[in-house]
Design an enzyme around this catalytic site. Structure first.
Site, PDB file in Angstrom:
ATOM      1  CG  PHE A 152      -0.388  -0.351   2.512  1.00  0.00           C
ATOM      2  CD1 PHE A 152       0.366   0.554   3.220  1.00  0.00           C
ATOM      3  CD2 PHE A 152      -0.595  -1.611   3.052  1.00  0.00           C
ATOM      4  CE1 PHE A 152       0.916   0.227   4.463  1.00  0.00           C
ATOM      5  CE2 PHE A 152      -0.063  -1.949   4.289  1.00  0.00           C
ATOM      6  CZ  PHE A 152       0.693  -1.032   4.999  1.00  0.00           C
ATOM      7  CB  ALA A 193      -0.996   1.460  -3.921  1.00  0.00           C
ATOM      8  CG  HIS A 194      -2.518   5.974  -0.344  1.00  0.00           C
ATOM      9  ND1 HIS A 194      -2.133   6.660   0.774  1.00  0.00           N
ATOM     10  CD2 HIS A 194      -3.758   6.407  -0.619  1.00  0.00           C
ATOM     11  CE1 HIS A 194      -3.103   7.444   1.176  1.00  0.00           C
ATOM     12  NE2 HIS A 194      -4.106   7.313   0.351  1.00  0.00           N
ATOM     13  CG  PHE A 195      -0.678   9.489  -2.312  1.00  0.00           C
ATOM     14  CD1 PHE A 195      -1.883   9.269  -2.955  1.00  0.00           C
ATOM     15  CD2 PHE A 195      -0.706   9.955  -0.993  1.00  0.00           C
ATOM     16  CE1 PHE A 195      -3.093   9.533  -2.334  1.00  0.00           C
ATOM     17  CE2 PHE A 195      -1.908  10.204  -0.365  1.00  0.00           C
ATOM     18  CZ  PHE A 195      -3.108   9.986  -1.046  1.00  0.00           C
ATOM     19  CB  VAL A 221       0.880   8.200   3.833  1.00  0.00           C
ATOM     20  CG1 VAL A 221       1.881   9.304   4.094  1.00  0.00           C
ATOM     21  CG2 VAL A 221      -0.098   8.614   2.753  1.00  0.00           C
TER      22      VAL A 221
END
Length: 669
Positions: free
Chosen positions: A554, A557-559, A564
């Site tokens: 994640f 993926a973010h960001f 975060v």
């Protein structure tokens, strides 16, 4: 020309790519030599001590101090494969969250086996020195094509090996740690001189590249100025004088978009991000919103908002961010849940209250979150993102970030939501309408409020109000979090003899019906406390932990360039701890084919975020009170209030989070 019986050729040339000048060579020289003349050559006559640099070049210190001074084959290979942390160790942990870390040349083009010396204050000038080595084999690929009946390593590859050694130096100096997506390139408009006075043949054994640093600039575009000497079996064969290599901004999507068609991650098995960034052959089957200048807000623009050049996401308004500046991003796949912008009402760049966007997300029949969720419906975390991501897009469309000379981070602060339905693999599309209801500003801080309505195939799905903020990076330097009384903080360390390791996938919680999610979606590593009669209402209290891994999916993926953990996954951790509570309490006993609702429908849930989980954190903890429990017409349920902690700071508080056990498969729309 001929000199001393040796035929010499003199030349110059210019190379163009799509009509653009990319390379110029002047004073080029080549000669015809006998084998005896080549063997008797004296090599390059050059001593670095006799050619000190002037005072015209900067000499900035490393951005990160590396503890190592040499790097074996495995470490150099790890760097070439995109794992700087495995190569350099402490200080490079953040690079594990890179979407596409700056890379050395890989596979057959990697010309360095090991780095035997790295010293940022070494060399004859005390400005830095690196020594890299590579073995030569008769089977090396370049001997086959260069030349027939006269195999030797091309001098251009020796030059490339020197550039790779320079790229290693910049990386070992920490200049790539905070530059996800950037790439190396020679400095244009700055001439350098190359000399070849020897050769590597199938009979050679070893090439050594020595980098003598003349100057280093830390930025905003990190640049290394150096002389590079290449030796073959101890003979000085190649010299590059006045070479310069720099790191420049780049965007993963620029390369990935042409590698293949769009792809969807269908289960918990990781899919390489370049595959998820494919756009080859993509065609929009539905109408999309078009800006006044003709710019189309289609899927390609939304993917660019995650991984691409900012101007490819929003047009010319965002060209100032196509360089070294950074801008707020949408999440990237597999946590990207927008397919197109259907309509937008409001002036682009106007930051006007009342601006409205309507976005659609095409729900795949096979998606990782269906496979990972035993209930085979969209989990709450994904549903939250479907509702919230259009808010982030609208904030960017409104031009919020363009009003500040500082780079701003975009964070969700508060929200109130009510979910009324479910999303399954039978759902075709979710339509989200987000309205910017309020904008306020104090200095470089911008606070924006939104009202959101989601429908699934035309059926009401969720409503929420939420608040986001733009903040300068310095606002997160001293994360204060939410205020909590001392007794609430003490609960984190309260002993409990009931500890369950969920990473071992115990059958009671991870097999059968109902059960906790699969490994990708599971946001709990262990339950560290369970008090059935504890908590503020005497209905139960629970506590859990999750170890933070910088390479967690994640973060990538973010960001992009701002990793975060999504706040929605923090709320998902709370949902899963509530599911654990219901399993542990036997709520599913006697229910035919029990499963969990994604969240208790029709109930208002309130969240507050005042901090973030980054790759620098070590531990996530959830502390939960059960505040209501019972059984309604659909099944047993529980409602909880919870806090989430990043290490020792309370950063999330959620109230009214409900979960219910129901019978049978989820409804198919």
């Amino acid at each position: 020309a001929e000199a001393g019986g040796v035929r010499l050729a003199f030349f110059h040339y210019d190379c163009y790519v799509d009509g653009e000048l990319r390379l110029s060579v002047r004073e080029g020289q080549a000669g015809f030599f006998t084998p005896a003349e080549l063997a008797a050559g004296g090599g390059v006559r050059w001593d670095p001590a006799e050619h000190p640099p002037g005072d015209d070049l900067p000499f900035d210190p490393p951005a990160v101090r590396c503890e190592r001074t040499s790097f074996g084959t495995d470490r150099v290979r790890a760097l070439a494969q995109g794992s700087p942390a495995e190569c350099f160790g402490p200080g490079w942990e953040a690079t594990a969250a890179h979407v596409r870390t700056p890379l050395l040349d890989g596979e057959r083009l990697r010309l360095l086996d090991e780095v035997t010396v790295f010293d940022p204050v070494g060399g004859p000038w005390g400005r830095g020195y690196l020594r890299a080595e590579t073995a030569v084999s008769p089977d090396d690929w370049f001997f086959t094509g260069h030349f027939k009946n006269d195999p030797c390593m091309p001098g251009t590859l020796m030059l490339q090996g020197g550039l790779q050694a320079m790229a290693f130096y910049l990386t070992a100096s920490g200049h790539t740690v905070d530059r996800d997506g950037w790439r190396f390139e020679p400095v244009d408009t700055q001439p350098s001189r190359a000399k070849c006075r020897g050769q590597a043949t199938p009979e050679s054994r070893r090439i050594v590249y020595e980098v003598f640093v003349r100057g280093v600039s830390a930025g905003p575009v990190p640049t290394l100025h150096a002389d590079v000497l290449g030796s073959v079996d101890g003979r000085k064969a190649f010299l590059g004088r006045g070479m310069a290599l720099r790191l420049v901004p780049d965007w993963p999507l620029s390369q990935w978009r042409v590698l293949g068609p769009p792809a969807v991650q269908e289960d918990g098995a990781p899919v390489p991000l370049p595959r998820l960034g494919g756009l080859s052959g993509h065609r929009e089957e539905k109408a999309v919103a078009v800006a006044a200048d003709g710019f189309r807000f289609d899927y390609a623009s939304l993917l660019a908002c995650a991984w691409g050049r900012p101007s490819e996401a929003f047009g010319t308004m965002y060209e100032p961010f196509d360089g070294t500046r950074r801008v707020a991003r949408l999440p990237g796949p597999p946590y990207h849940f927008m397919s197109r912008i259907v309509s937008v009402d409001g002036v682009q760049g106007g930051m006007r209250e009342g601006s409205v966007v309507v976005a659609e997300y095409d729900v795949p029949e096979r998606a990782w979150y269906f496979e990972q969720n035993p209930s085979r419906c969209m989990p709450l975390a994904v549903l939250m993102e479907v509702a919230l991501q259009p808010c982030g897009w609208l904030a960017s469309y409104a031009g919020s970030a363009t009003t500040s000379e500082q780079d701003l981070l975009f964070r969700n602060l508060d929200g109130v939501k009510t979910v009324t339905g479910e999303v399954t693999a039978g759902t075709r599309a979710i339509r989200t309408r987000a309205e910017l209801t309020r904008v306020s500003r104090s200095g470089d801080m911008i606070i924006e409020s939104f009202r959101v309505v989601c429908t699934a195939d035309g059926v009401p799905l969720a409503e929420l109000t939420t608040v986001f903020g733009y903040f300068p990076r310095s606002a997160f330097d001293d994360q204060q979090g939410l205020p909590v009384p001392a007794e609430e903080r003490a609960r984190l360390d309260e002993p409990c003899d009931r500890v369950v390791d969920l990473t071992a996938r115990p059958a009671r919680y991870c097999a059968g019906e109902p059960r906790l999610p699969g490994r990708m979606l599971l946001m709990l590593d262990r339950v560290t406390g369970s008090w059935p009669e504890g908590g503020s209402a005497g209905l139960g209290r629970l506590r859990s932990e999750k170890d933070v891994r910088p390479d967690a999916w994640f973060f990538r993926a973010h960001f992009f360039q701002d990793p975060v953990q999504p706040g929605s996954l923090g709320v998902e951790a709370m949902c899963q701890l509530l599911q654990y509570h219901l399993i542990e309490g036997g709520a599913a006993d006697g229910i035919v084919h029990p499963r969990f609702d994604p969240v208790l429908p029709g109930r208002e849930t309130v969240w507050t975020y005042r901090g973030q989980i980054t790759p620098a954190n070590r531990l996530i903890r959830v502390d939960m009170d059960i505040v209501e429990s019972g059984t309604d017409a659909r099944g047993p349920y529980a409602v909880a209030d919870a806090t989430l902690w990043g290490d020792d700071t309370c950063i999330y508080r959620v109230r009214g989070l409900g979960m219910r056990v129901v019978s049978g498969p989820p409804p198919v729309r």
